[in-house]
Design an enzyme around this catalytic site. Sequence first.
Site, mmCIF file in Angstrom:
data_model
loop_
_atom_site.group_PDB
_atom_site.id
_atom_site.type_symbol
_atom_site.label_atom_id
_atom_site.label_comp_id
_atom_site.label_asym_id
_atom_site.label_seq_id
_atom_site.Cartn_x
_atom_site.Cartn_y
_atom_site.Cartn_z
ATOM 1 C CG HIS A 397 33.333 37.016 71.442
ATOM 2 N ND1 HIS A 397 34.093 37.838 72.245
ATOM 3 C CD2 HIS A 397 32.047 37.253 71.807
ATOM 4 C CE1 HIS A 397 33.310 38.513 73.067
ATOM 5 N NE2 HIS A 397 32.070 38.176 72.821
ATOM 6 C CG PHE A 550 39.003 36.846 67.314
ATOM 7 C CD1 PHE A 550 40.326 36.785 66.895
ATOM 8 C CD2 PHE A 550 38.034 37.089 66.363
ATOM 9 C CE1 PHE A 550 40.666 36.972 65.558
ATOM 10 C CE2 PHE A 550 38.347 37.296 65.033
ATOM 11 C CZ PHE A 550 39.668 37.225 64.628
ATOM 12 C CG HIS A 551 37.755 37.840 72.269
ATOM 13 N ND1 HIS A 551 36.815 38.675 71.700
ATOM 14 C CD2 HIS A 551 38.955 38.404 72.003
ATOM 15 C CE1 HIS A 551 37.419 39.687 71.111
ATOM 16 N NE2 HIS A 551 38.724 39.549 71.281
ATOM 17 N N PRO A 552 38.422 33.055 73.461
ATOM 18 C CG PRO A 552 40.140 31.474 73.479
ATOM 19 C CD PRO A 552 39.746 32.785 72.867
ATOM 20 N N PRO A 595 37.548 40.730 75.894
ATOM 21 C CG PRO A 595 38.267 38.499 75.938
ATOM 22 C CD PRO A 595 37.994 39.658 74.993
#
Length: 613
Positions: A397, A550-552, A595
Amino acid sequence: MTASGLVAALLATDERDTAWAERVPHRLDSVLATMPAPARAGVRAGVAAVEAYALARTGRRLGALGPDDREVVMRALAARPAAAALLDLLKVPVLLAAGTERMPAPPAPPAPLAPADDPPLDCTPATEWPTRTTADAVVIGSGAGGAVAARTLARAGLRTIVLEEGEHHTTASFAGRAPLERFGALYRDGGATAALGRPPLLLPTGRAVGGTTVVNSGTCYRTPDHVVQRWRERYGCSLAEGFTEHLDEAERTLRVATQPLGVLGNNGLLALAGARELGWKAGPLRRNAPGCRGSCQCVVGCPTGAKQSVQLSVLPDACAAGARIVSGARVRRILVDRDRPGGPAAAGVVVRRSDGSELEILSPLVVVAAGTLQSPPLLRRSGLGSHPGVGGNLSVHPATSVAGRFPHQVTAWEGVLQSVGVEELHHDGVLIEATATPPGMSSFVLPGLGRELRGELEDAGRLATLGAMIADRPSGRVLGRDRILIRYDVQPRDAGRLMTAVRAMGRLLFAAGAEEVLTGIAATPRVRDLAALDEALAGESVRGLHLSAFHPTGTVAAGADPTRFPADGAGRLRGVRGVLMADGSVLPSCPQVNPQLSIMAAAHAVTGRWVGP
């Protein structure tokens, strides 16, 4: 590290600011102490390079120069492109430190709003845990996925142990400390985790009982239907079957609801006003924060206990069902019985305590929920990472942000941290969210140096900030076994989306009444109208933006094709029995939204199938 001269030069301090100038370098040292050694070394080298330039140009170090001479040195240095990039990097920790010392802190809640006691957890430090124990199930990680997995398994009657590398922090501990004082303790590598590539990206993740849910924004988007359909039909991910029910369960657990207008704060209200003026689709976000009081501190632990991160909402239920949590426990490897009839099978884990000693827990079931960035190296350390897909398929993201200066006070840090979603461009992969943070903690970096930057700091109360994240093509990889290396290059399509996002956010701010927009573009940091913004973007590439990530997700993805996906469609790691994947790594592609609900739903699906109806 002595950085008083650099602080004085960057922030244009003088004899009137003696007390402040003395506090910021000390605060900077405390920020750097939480970062990994390579990051600290990089900052030290940067400070030394700036000091060496000042010495060569004037014969004196920065601290010995007067304000006017420091200003001349900084302007000359900033005129060199490579040096300007270095100064931008050095500004990040300096502004983080200065935000606490210079900017007004968010108002303390009145006495009646003091946080209630947290729900009880059965949580034991690893240093107090026996050296050898057994369990029916071990869950590695206590974040969104690990917490749900532990609750599901414990409720099914399995003796479940949750292992968490971080420590347990309470709401009372958040309320009793300034935001920056919590920052280093709650983030891995002091928030300095980065993906190396074109361009490099900061990629902060949490490390605590509750994982990144302790430091996320509380925004709870349901996985879009078209994404779930793609997972099921294109990738053969059977976890996506019945995903709606799993999302429903996650929402009930977290008490997700639309944030009321009364607590949004001016930052969110201006985003709504701009969207209304343009006729764009927007509204208050759905969040897991019933009774939110707008402290704007979600990213450093909610000080009122309103945000239902999983250590307040899911893990207490898991513990009530018999699960136990071990904190300060870094899992070194998963034990595998390779002589088991039927093929290799999980046998337990080896854990390293903070004092360097080890403990062992024997278990026939191991659930890996260490996080998208940490699960691949754990599998490699365990001899389970040979599948070519392990560590690949990384989405992050990519995100950028802009700020608008208004003719009136905004005080963006009073209100909900992430308050409003603007979905007008979501079908094109761009999701805009009104996001403000405690002073100095934004991914948006104020422009300028010296007196210019000082002026921006003093006028920050008139800024409103927006952020946008891009639904990216998986183009990264997590390498390494002990210390990780993240490689990620922004793809051309996603670079275009980021530029589109900057223009859209600028347009939104101007529509809301902004006098000027701070672009995040070094060559054109300020524009007064949309035409000027278009001109700035036309001459710039994505490398010129202030970017973060962010949000891997996706590094041990689940799917039907055994040559492509390390986990099968049900989230079981291929090549070994009794190892389940239950964190963001199992998602086959970018979920296109914040997520947490997606991860919780996937973990519920993975472990629910294992224990049966």
